[in-house]
Write a protein that holds these residues in place. Structure first.
Motif, PDB file in Angstrom:
ATOM      1  N   GLY A 130       0.850  -1.191   0.000  1.00  0.00           N
ATOM      2  CA  GLY A 130       0.000   0.000   0.000  1.00  0.00           C
ATOM      3  C   GLY A 130       0.879   1.232   0.000  1.00  0.00           C
ATOM      4  O   GLY A 130       1.781   1.353  -0.832  1.00  0.00           O
ATOM      5  N   THR A 131       0.633   2.138   0.963  1.00  0.00           N
ATOM      6  CA  THR A 131       1.489   3.323   1.093  1.00  0.00           C
ATOM      7  C   THR A 131       2.919   2.892   1.428  1.00  0.00           C
ATOM      8  O   THR A 131       3.889   3.514   1.024  1.00  0.00           O
ATOM      9  CB  THR A 131       0.931   4.236   2.195  1.00  0.00           C
ATOM     10  N   GLY A 132       3.014   1.830   2.170  1.00  0.00           N
ATOM     11  CA  GLY A 132       4.309   1.193   2.434  1.00  0.00           C
ATOM     12  C   GLY A 132       4.198  -0.279   2.079  1.00  0.00           C
ATOM     13  O   GLY A 132       3.146  -0.730   1.603  1.00  0.00           O
ATOM     14  N   GLY A 182       2.953   1.902  -3.202  1.00  0.00           N
ATOM     15  CA  GLY A 182       2.085   2.813  -3.955  1.00  0.00           C
ATOM     16  C   GLY A 182       2.731   4.136  -4.374  1.00  0.00           C
ATOM     17  O   GLY A 182       2.693   4.493  -5.558  1.00  0.00           O
ATOM     18  N   PRO A 183       3.367   4.860  -3.449  1.00  0.00           N
ATOM     19  CA  PRO A 183       3.938   6.160  -3.831  1.00  0.00           C
ATOM     20  C   PRO A 183       4.990   6.067  -4.941  1.00  0.00           C
ATOM     21  O   PRO A 183       5.156   7.000  -5.719  1.00  0.00           O
ATOM     22  CB  PRO A 183       4.553   6.657  -2.517  1.00  0.00           C
ATOM     23  N   LYS A 192      -1.363   7.814 -10.069  1.00  0.00           N
ATOM     24  CA  LYS A 192      -1.622   6.848  -8.996  1.00  0.00           C
ATOM     25  C   LYS A 192      -1.845   5.439  -9.558  1.00  0.00           C
ATOM     26  O   LYS A 192      -2.354   5.288 -10.676  1.00  0.00           O
ATOM     27  CB  LYS A 192      -2.902   7.242  -8.277  1.00  0.00           C
ATOM     28  N   GLY A 193      -1.587   4.439  -8.729  1.00  0.00           N
ATOM     29  CA  GLY A 193      -1.814   3.052  -9.132  1.00  0.00           C
ATOM     30  C   GLY A 193      -3.182   2.815  -9.746  1.00  0.00           C
ATOM     31  O   GLY A 193      -3.310   2.180 -10.798  1.00  0.00           O
ATOM     32  N   GLN A 194      -4.207   3.367  -9.116  1.00  0.00           N
ATOM     33  CA  GLN A 194      -5.566   3.091  -9.596  1.00  0.00           C
ATOM     34  C   GLN A 194      -5.806   3.678 -10.989  1.00  0.00           C
ATOM     35  O   GLN A 194      -6.707   3.241 -11.693  1.00  0.00           O
ATOM     36  CB  GLN A 194      -6.654   3.512  -8.601  1.00  0.00           C
ATOM     37  N   TRP A 203       2.529  -3.056 -14.528  1.00  0.00           N
ATOM     38  CA  TRP A 203       2.240  -4.218 -13.674  1.00  0.00           C
ATOM     39  C   TRP A 203       3.245  -5.328 -13.869  1.00  0.00           C
ATOM     40  O   TRP A 203       3.495  -6.111 -12.960  1.00  0.00           O
ATOM     41  CB  TRP A 203       0.772  -4.652 -13.858  1.00  0.00           C
ATOM     42  N   GLY A 230      -3.588  -5.072   0.694  1.00  0.00           N
ATOM     43  CA  GLY A 230      -3.189  -3.664   0.564  1.00  0.00           C
ATOM     44  C   GLY A 230      -3.705  -3.067  -0.737  1.00  0.00           C
ATOM     45  O   GLY A 230      -4.072  -3.801  -1.662  1.00  0.00           O
ATOM     46  N   GLY A 231      -3.710  -1.736  -0.785  1.00  0.00           N
ATOM     47  CA  GLY A 231      -4.297  -1.012  -1.912  1.00  0.00           C
ATOM     48  C   GLY A 231      -3.787  -1.434  -3.281  1.00  0.00           C
ATOM     49  O   GLY A 231      -4.570  -1.640  -4.212  1.00  0.00           O
ATOM     50  N   VAL A 232      -2.482  -1.573  -3.417  1.00  0.00           N
ATOM     51  CA  VAL A 232      -1.908  -1.880  -4.732  1.00  0.00           C
ATOM     52  C   VAL A 232      -2.363  -3.259  -5.223  1.00  0.00           C
ATOM     53  O   VAL A 232      -2.577  -3.465  -6.424  1.00  0.00           O
ATOM     54  CB  VAL A 232      -0.361  -1.762  -4.692  1.00  0.00           C
ATOM     55  N   LYS A 234      -5.152  -4.430  -5.058  1.00  0.00           N
ATOM     56  CA  LYS A 234      -6.496  -4.374  -5.669  1.00  0.00           C
ATOM     57  C   LYS A 234      -6.412  -4.536  -7.179  1.00  0.00           C
ATOM     58  O   LYS A 234      -7.408  -4.852  -7.824  1.00  0.00           O
ATOM     59  CB  LYS A 234      -7.191  -3.065  -5.283  1.00  0.00           C
ATOM     60  N   GLN A 235      -5.252  -4.305  -7.758  1.00  0.00           N
ATOM     61  CA  GLN A 235      -5.030  -4.640  -9.168  1.00  0.00           C
ATOM     62  C   GLN A 235      -4.947  -6.153  -9.279  1.00  0.00           C
ATOM     63  O   GLN A 235      -3.873  -6.750  -9.203  1.00  0.00           O
ATOM     64  CB  GLN A 235      -3.718  -4.035  -9.672  1.00  0.00           C
TER      65      GLN A 235
HETATM   66  N1  LIG Z   1      -7.099  -0.037  -7.153  1.00  0.00           N
HETATM   67  C1  LIG Z   1      -5.847   0.315  -6.933  1.00  0.00           C
HETATM   68  N2  LIG Z   1      -4.870   0.011  -7.829  1.00  0.00           N
HETATM   69  C2  LIG Z   1      -3.594   0.349  -7.621  1.00  0.00           C
HETATM   70  N3  LIG Z   1      -3.165   1.010  -6.544  1.00  0.00           N
HETATM   71  C3  LIG Z   1      -4.075   1.344  -5.610  1.00  0.00           C
HETATM   72  C4  LIG Z   1      -5.438   1.006  -5.742  1.00  0.00           C
HETATM   73  N4  LIG Z   1      -6.087   1.450  -4.638  1.00  0.00           N
HETATM   74  C5  LIG Z   1      -5.162   2.040  -3.858  1.00  0.00           C
HETATM   75  N5  LIG Z   1      -3.938   1.978  -4.440  1.00  0.00           N
HETATM   76  C6  LIG Z   1      -2.674   2.541  -3.900  1.00  0.00           C
HETATM   77  O1  LIG Z   1      -2.438   1.944  -2.623  1.00  0.00           O
HETATM   78  C7  LIG Z   1      -1.891   2.912  -1.714  1.00  0.00           C
HETATM   79  C8  LIG Z   1      -2.751   2.948  -0.451  1.00  0.00           C
HETATM   80  O2  LIG Z   1      -2.682   1.699   0.145  1.00  0.00           O
HETATM   81  P1  LIG Z   1      -3.710   1.196   1.251  1.00  0.00           P
HETATM   82  O3  LIG Z   1      -3.370  -0.209   1.555  1.00  0.00           O
HETATM   83  O4  LIG Z   1      -5.080   1.479   0.750  1.00  0.00           O
HETATM   84  O5  LIG Z   1      -3.459   2.155   2.489  1.00  0.00           O
HETATM   85  P2  LIG Z   1      -2.302   2.184   3.596  1.00  0.00           P
HETATM   86  O6  LIG Z   1      -1.120   1.399   3.100  1.00  0.00           O
HETATM   87  O7  LIG Z   1      -1.988   3.631   3.733  1.00  0.00           O
HETATM   88  O8  LIG Z   1      -2.940   1.577   4.803  1.00  0.00           O
HETATM   89  C9  LIG Z   1      -1.855   4.230  -2.461  1.00  0.00           C
HETATM   90  O9  LIG Z   1      -0.529   4.456  -2.927  1.00  0.00           O
HETATM   91  C10 LIG Z   1      -2.812   4.013  -3.626  1.00  0.00           C
HETATM   92  O10 LIG Z   1      -2.437   4.768  -4.768  1.00  0.00           O
END
Ligand SMILES: Nc1ncnc2c1ncn2[C@@H]1O[C@H](COP(=O)(O)OP(=O)(O)O)[C@@H](O)[C@H]1O
Ligand SMILES: Nc1ncnc2c1ncn2[C@@H]1O[C@H](COP(=O)(O)OP(=O)(O)O)[C@@H](O)[C@H]1O
Ligand SMILES: [Zn+2]
Ligand SMILES: [Zn+2]
Lengths: 289, 289
Positions: A130-132, A182-183, A192-194, A203, A230-232, A234-235
């Motif tokens: 994600g962010t990290g 992510g960053p 941004k990733g999304q 990818w 984590g956010g990334v 989600k891909q």
């Molecule tokens: N659908 C997505 N595809 C790619 N990257 C994503 C997606 N959703 C969130 N991110 C990236 O994931 C990171 C946030 O991660 P997340 O796990 O949601 O929060 P955190 O790590 O802060 O708890 C950001 O850099 C964001 O751009």
């Protein structure tokens, strides 16, 4: 017995009251502000709820050595208001119950092993991208820790031949987190990733780095399952790319039916728990010892 | 209770009879030949000695999953006579006692934790740098394993900027073992390690790779001590170079008094046991469960 559970993150705290069956009976979410604002709100929530123990999965770095005088103290976190804040001690003092503390990712690994996608094995790894980037390992009822807690996101990695991005980690520049969280997507590709979903080279490179990390974790820990969240992640397109790269990098060296094309999608998997993973894991943590 | 212990290596087998106090009462060494020659000699040695259990620390890859039907079976070892040889089953059958099996490096880690240079901690890593590179981890009374056993020597590593040696690993070319084990010194510099003692650039490069590996192990496992053994580590000049490189690579990210210039020589240490490490560890293994 009633148990308290806290998932303490960099943006929000999830507070729960539950029982030994893993049921969350009551839950609230509050923002992570200055500790002098957030911690009184936490104490207020648990006040009079009759919890006998409290589990806390925390953002870090945090001291998770139960025999240390600084147990539960935050260390050099990027959230500057929280640097050196004795979170564990404040909660213990304020609530008068034992507080059991582990890292957020260790708690997530435990939660997946107890209630998620790794209930049928004795060891697993949970990684969040994600962010990290962080990862925790579950090993026969315990989480992995020792001198300190693992910081698996900061391992050195070999560069992808097409990548000249310098990396964002303030400590190591191009460690794994520095080039694959992510960053770094934002910094390398300008979006941004999304917003990069349709660009295959993004990818492929991301999968190269994450697969390299998983290969390293497999050689060192040999977990029976790897859960990626984590956010990334989600891909969803990353999963097949990562699995393929892991098999290529291992090159048949580790013998296991799971490390084959046929079964690797049962080995590298998404989380089984979503919303409540952290707080349910903290509940399980509260039951330890 | 009398216990049997075997340190099964690629060149020799060490056989011992001992007790629960870790005393070796009797010991012999036999060469590793074809299993049809070596195994009968092993059975003959233990015959009539009254051992009730047997511990075996084995060269590998070997199946160390106690619930597997192939427990104790060798896998794709470079010693071709031994590929797929069911060593565990043959010993159990021939001696009629329970046989407990682990890798040679896991056994060494356990031995250092029980009787060597890591008796005061609950977790440690043992790494050998010799003909190959292998490492084992001890964690609160157990050794680390899961899907299979760790193969920590085969992790990917970043190249030293001055190194263009292609690497010797038949599976991965320039994994850690491929560029930092004894044979790679011979191939890169044209002389054996023991003949390169006076060439500082050899040891600077070697320390760069070994420190990178330790840094990775620290981030992933967070062991409370790291014990380094094996032929290449006889170059005592490596220790200070490795320690210095580890501190530089971590760059202050992991908080621990041991990860400072002042105390790191108590953290990265040579083995406490020499000759009898393997066989004593196997004895301890025989007491497990
Ligand atoms: N659908 C997505 N595809 C790619 N990257 C994503 C997606 N959703 C969130 N991110 C990236 O994931 C990171 C946030 O991660 P997340 O796990 O949601 O929060 P955190 O790590 O802060 O708890 C950001 O850099 C964001 O751009
Ligand atoms: N004093 C030394 N200095 C540097 N390298 C050495 C030294 N002694 C042995 N080696 C190297 O260590 C390797 C053998 O490792 P060793 O641990 O003794 O055996 P093995 O790994 O086969 O069990 C060889 O490559 C050898 O050249
Ligand atoms: Zn870093
Ligand atoms: Zn290799």
């Amino acid at each position: 017995m009633k148990l308290g559970a806290i998932e303490a993150g960099g943006t929000k705290f999830v507070l729960g009251v539950g029982n030994e069956q893993g049921e969350i009976l009551e839950k609230i979410v509050i923002p992570t502000e200055h500790p002098d604002i957030t911690v009184p709100k936490v104490l207020e929530f648990f006040e009079g709820k009759g919890i006998e123990r409290l589990g806390l999965g925390g953002f870090g770095p945090i001291d998770i050595n139960a025999t240390s005088p600084e147990y539960g103290k935050l260390q050099k976190t990027p959230k500057t208001d929280w640097v050196d804040y004795p979170l564990g001690a404040k909660l213990k003092e304020g609530l008068g119950v034992p507080v059991i503390i582990d890292t957020d990712v260790n708690v997530a690994a435990m939660s997946e092993a107890k209630w998620g996608n790794a209930t049928d094995v004795n060891t697993c790894l949970y990684i969040t991208v994600g962010t990290g980037i962080g990862a925790g390992a579950y090993f026969h009822g315990q989480t992995l820790k020792g001198l300190s807690h693992p910081e698996m996101g900061h391992i050195p990695v070999k560069r992808h031949p097409d990548d000249d991005y310098e990396g964002t980690c303030p400590y190591h520049k191009d460690c794994l987190e520095g080039i694959a969280a992510g960053p770094s997507l934002m910094n390398r590709w300008g979006k941004k990733g999304q917003e990069l979903a349709d660009d295959p080279k993004v990818w492929e490179m991301e999968a190269f780095y994450l697969a390299q990390a998983l290969t390293t974790y497999i050689y060192i820990l040999s977990p029976e399952r790897i859960v990626m969240g984590g956010g990334v992640m989600k891909q969803a397109q990353l999963f097949p790319l990562i699995r393929k790269n892991v098999l290529e990098m291992l090159n048949g060296y580790v013998s296991s039916p799971f490390l084959t094309e046929k079964e690797i999608d049962q080995y590298i998997v998404p989380p089984g728990l979503t919303d409540e993973a952290g707080v349910k894991g903290a509940l399980y943590l509260a039951m330890q010892q």
